[in-house]
Design a protein around this motif. Structure first.
Motif, short mmCIF file in Angstrom:
data_model
loop_
_atom_site.label_atom_id
_atom_site.label_comp_id
_atom_site.label_asym_id
_atom_site.label_seq_id
_atom_site.Cartn_x
_atom_site.Cartn_y
_atom_site.Cartn_z
N LYS A 46 0.84 -1.21 0.00
CA LYS A 46 0.00 0.00 0.00
C LYS A 46 0.88 1.27 0.00
CE LYS A 46 -3.73 1.93 2.83
NZ LYS A 46 -3.15 2.90 3.77
N ASP A 47 1.90 1.26 0.86
CA ASP A 47 2.76 2.45 0.97
C ASP A 47 3.49 2.76 -0.34
OD1 ASP A 47 2.08 3.05 3.54
OD2 ASP A 47 3.86 2.18 4.46
N MET A 48 3.87 1.71 -1.06
CA MET A 48 4.55 1.97 -2.34
C MET A 48 3.61 2.77 -3.25
SD MET A 48 6.63 -1.60 -3.07
CE MET A 48 7.45 -1.11 -4.60
N GLY A 49 2.33 2.40 -3.23
CA GLY A 49 1.36 3.14 -4.04
C GLY A 49 1.25 4.59 -3.60
N THR A 50 1.15 4.80 -2.29
CA THR A 50 1.03 6.16 -1.76
C THR A 50 2.27 6.98 -2.12
OG1 THR A 50 -0.17 5.23 0.10
CG2 THR A 50 0.61 7.49 0.36
N LEU A 51 3.42 6.38 -1.96
CA LEU A 51 4.66 7.12 -2.22
C LEU A 51 4.77 7.54 -3.69
CD1 LEU A 51 7.06 4.98 0.01
CD2 LEU A 51 6.51 7.40 0.34
N VAL A 52 4.38 6.65 -4.57
CA VAL A 52 4.48 6.98 -6.00
C VAL A 52 3.39 7.97 -6.39
CG1 VAL A 52 4.31 6.06 -8.35
CG2 VAL A 52 5.61 4.81 -6.61
N ARG A 53 2.16 7.72 -5.92
CA ARG A 53 1.05 8.55 -6.41
C ARG A 53 0.97 9.92 -5.73
NH1 ARG A 53 -2.25 3.36 -5.90
NH2 ARG A 53 -2.01 2.40 -7.95
N GLU A 54 1.43 9.96 -4.45
CA GLU A 54 1.20 11.22 -3.71
C GLU A 54 2.47 11.91 -3.21
OE1 GLU A 54 -1.56 10.31 -0.52
OE2 GLU A 54 -2.74 9.06 -1.89
N CYS A 55 3.59 11.21 -3.24
CA CYS A 55 4.77 11.75 -2.54
C CYS A 55 5.97 12.02 -3.44
CB CYS A 55 5.19 10.80 -1.42
SG CYS A 55 3.87 10.47 -0.25
N GLY A 56 5.84 11.85 -4.74
CA GLY A 56 6.95 12.19 -5.62
C GLY A 56 8.11 11.23 -5.58
N VAL A 57 7.84 9.96 -5.23
CA VAL A 57 8.90 8.95 -5.23
C VAL A 57 8.69 8.06 -6.45
CG1 VAL A 57 9.75 6.87 -4.03
CG2 VAL A 57 9.14 8.93 -2.72
N ASN A 58 9.74 7.86 -7.26
CA ASN A 58 9.57 6.93 -8.40
C ASN A 58 10.64 5.85 -8.44
OD1 ASN A 58 11.85 8.00 -9.60
ND2 ASN A 58 10.76 9.11 -11.22
N SER A 59 11.33 5.65 -7.30
CA SER A 59 12.34 4.59 -7.27
C SER A 59 12.42 3.98 -5.88
CB SER A 59 13.70 5.14 -7.70
OG SER A 59 14.01 6.31 -6.97
N PHE A 60 12.66 2.69 -5.84
CA PHE A 60 12.76 1.95 -4.58
C PHE A 60 14.10 1.22 -4.53
CE2 PHE A 60 8.30 2.66 -5.33
CZ PHE A 60 7.87 3.09 -4.09
N LYS A 61 14.59 1.04 -3.31
CA LYS A 61 15.93 0.44 -3.13
C LYS A 61 15.82 -0.91 -2.45
CE LYS A 61 20.50 0.35 -2.64
NZ LYS A 61 21.26 1.29 -1.84
N HIS A 62 16.70 -1.84 -2.87
CA HIS A 62 16.73 -3.17 -2.28
C HIS A 62 18.17 -3.54 -2.00
CE1 HIS A 62 13.33 -2.53 -4.90
NE2 HIS A 62 12.64 -3.26 -4.03
N PHE A 63 18.39 -4.11 -0.85
CA PHE A 63 19.74 -4.56 -0.48
C PHE A 63 19.76 -6.09 -0.55
CE2 PHE A 63 19.33 -0.44 1.59
CZ PHE A 63 20.57 0.14 1.39
N MET A 64 20.63 -6.63 -1.39
CA MET A 64 20.82 -8.09 -1.40
C MET A 64 21.92 -8.45 -0.40
SD MET A 64 20.55 -8.58 -5.52
CE MET A 64 20.20 -10.34 -5.71
N ALA A 65 22.54 -7.45 0.22
CA ALA A 65 23.58 -7.66 1.24
C ALA A 65 23.06 -7.17 2.59
CB ALA A 65 24.83 -6.89 0.85
N TYR A 66 23.93 -7.19 3.61
CA TYR A 66 23.62 -6.78 4.99
C TYR A 66 22.60 -7.73 5.60
CZ TYR A 66 25.93 -2.53 3.26
OH TYR A 66 26.81 -1.64 2.69
N LYS A 67 23.01 -9.01 5.70
CA LYS A 67 22.15 -10.06 6.26
C LYS A 67 21.75 -9.69 7.70
CE LYS A 67 21.87 -14.97 6.87
NZ LYS A 67 22.46 -16.27 6.77
N ASN A 68 20.55 -10.02 8.06
CA ASN A 68 19.97 -9.74 9.38
C ASN A 68 19.82 -8.24 9.65
OD1 ASN A 68 19.86 -12.49 9.95
ND2 ASN A 68 21.95 -12.48 10.74
#
Ligand SMILES: NC(=O)NCCC(=O)O
Ligand SMILES: [Zn+2]
Ligand SMILES: [Zn+2]
Length: 472
Positions: free
Chosen positions: A135-157
């Motif tokens: 839900k938040d991803m939708g809010t951020l894109v539609r209402e908050c001017g965010v068009n990119s998301f970050k993912h870390f495949m590192a930093y376990k735990n």
């Protein structure tokens, strides 16, 4: 009004002689040869200077809580230092606290960034998956001017996501027309190697690169590309440091996939020998991830930039002072990961890229601002010198030199990784929103002058336009 007279305008496409007029609303009003100065305007003589779009650094971590401490440059000091080096915008990362909602985290980052001296935007990290994140991803894109998301495949735990979370996030980003970015290192492999070295009594910074070999980045980059092709979404891989990841990106692009790669200047300059210093503090100052590598990887990174297979340069600016680095005195896995660099990014890239003949001035503009603006949908506002664009401009002296030092830098950190290096290519003046904020050694950055820059999705309510990509 401000009239920049007599300079050579450089864009990502071409160079030409023209004057540049900036209006009082912080926009470029006109770009023409030999303009007369409007009454009351201030004239800046730019003979012998290049007039380029201000740098956009799409990867910074101002005052980021990380590894038990907080990065020492805040949004004011960090953006001010960036202005001194010719950077007029950043895209920083919102990192939600454990299970904090993405939207709450974004609001907290908005508050922290109010003091910024230069324009800024945010990528938001997805660190777990549930309905609220969807839900938040939708809010951020539609209402908050965010068009990119970050993912870390590192930093376990800590920040690491598994493939299922990454796939869910990619699918959602695709629906929203947003772009997924990724730190590609296999976190399980890193954790396994860290334990192995600690058990063998290797506790110093020299074990840091050994615990994160090139193959670990190569595997994760290839996996991220495979997941992106499965979910049919574009992908942006941050801080590419290896030949393996560069080749994976180039191969994916040849197959028609929309995959982008970012390079950090420090990976173009330093190699793994920095971890061999007998001075623990000195070696710890270079602890960042991915680490500095065997020199031959640099050839692939330069080749990637000059061929266009890698499109952007960033700094991953993330400062930790001596007392913070010393948290890992007896255990290298506790040294906060990160190095400073925003102030010196443009000079280092000009010196090692353009002065050495690896990049043209146009390519320099492409990899320091224009490509970033296009990839993150800031284009026509930033990354170009044209009427209607933001008056974010650097007046660049391609022949001037300076010697980099923590004694003279503006970053809020007690060392500089480039200490003592003399570079050719210096930001003479930086203009932000039509105001001169760096004037040949005098910093006139103003707290709170930076604006939050909203970035629209690539197609509202749908996926990015298809580029006819086949699956891997
Ligand atoms: N790069 C690094 O070492 N620190 C900042 C966090 C990240 O980007 O991985
Ligand atoms: Zn990273
Ligand atoms: Zn980072």
């Amino acid at each position: 009004m401000l009239l920049i007279k007599g300079g050579t305008v450089v864009t990502s496409e071409r160079q030409f002689r023209a004057d540049v007029l900036c209006d009082d609303d912080g926009l470029i009003a006109d770009v023409q040869p030999d303009m007369d100065a409007p009454t009351g305007s201030t004239i800046i003589e730019a003979d012998g200077l290049l007039v380029m779009p201000g740098g956009i650094d799409p990867h910074t971590h101002m005052e980021m809580p990380f590894m038990g401490t907080t990065a020492s440059d805040d949004f004011y000091t960090g953006t001010a230092a960036g202005l001194a080096g010719g950077n007029t915008s950043i895209i920083d990362f919102v990192i939600p606290d454990h299970k904090q909602s993405l939207h709450d985290a974004w609001k907290a980052w908005r508050d922290k960034a109010e003091k910024a001296a230069a324009d800024y935007g945010f990528h938001v990290a997805v660190t777990h998956w549930d309905d609220q994140v969807h839900k938040d991803m939708g809010t951020l894109v539609r209402e908050c001017g965010v068009n990119s998301f970050k993912h870390f495949m590192a930093y376990k735990n800590a920040l690491m996501v598994d493939d299922e979370t990454f796939l869910n996030s990619m699918r959602r980003a695709g629906e929203l027309g947003a772009l997924c970015t990724v730190h590609a290192e296999n976190g399980d492999a890193v954790s396994f190697l860290q334990e192995t070295f600690l058990k063998a009594g290797k506790t110093g910074p020299d074990a840091h690169p050994l615990s994160r070999p090139a193959s670990v980045e190569g595997e994760a980059a290839q996996r991220a590309i495979t997941l992106a092709s499965v979910s049919k979404t574009p992908l942006y891989i941050v801080h590419v440091s290896t030949r393996e990841a560069t080749e994976a990106i180039a191969a994916a692009r040849l197959r028609g996939l929309e995959v982008y790669g970012e390079v950090l200047p420090q990976h173009l300059v330093f190699d793994e020998s920095v971890y061999q210093s007998s001075d623990w503090l000195q070696a710890s100052r270079y602890v960042m991830s991915p680490p500095f590598r065997e020199k031959s990887h640099q050839q692939a990174l330069w080749g990637g930039l000059s061929s266009g297979q890698l499109q952007t340069t960033a700094t991953d600016h993330c400062c930790f002072c001596r007392s913070q680095k010393e948290m890992g005195l007896t255990n290298f896995t506790r040294i906060p990961n990160g190095v400073p660099g925003i102030e010196d990014r443009m000079s280092i890239l000009w010196h090692h890229g353009v002065t050495s003949g690896k990049l043209t001035p146009e390519q320099f503009v492409a990899v320091t601002s224009a490509n970033t603006a296009r990839i993150f949908n800031l284009h026509t506002r930033k990354g170009l010198i044209a009427a209607g664009a933001d008056a974010d401009i650097v007046l660049w002296d391609p022949l001037a030199t300076r010697t980099i030092s923590s004694a003279t830098h503006h970053q809020n950190v007690d060392y500089n990784i480039y200490e003592g290096i003399t570079v050719t290519g210096v930001a003479k003046k930086t203009i932000s929103q039509g105001r001169v904020v760096w004037d040949d050694g005098t910093l006139r950055a103003e707290r709170g002058q930076g604006r939050y820059v909203e970035r629209k999705p690539f197609r509202i309510g749908g996926t990015r336009p298809s580029n006819g990509a086949e699956t891997a």
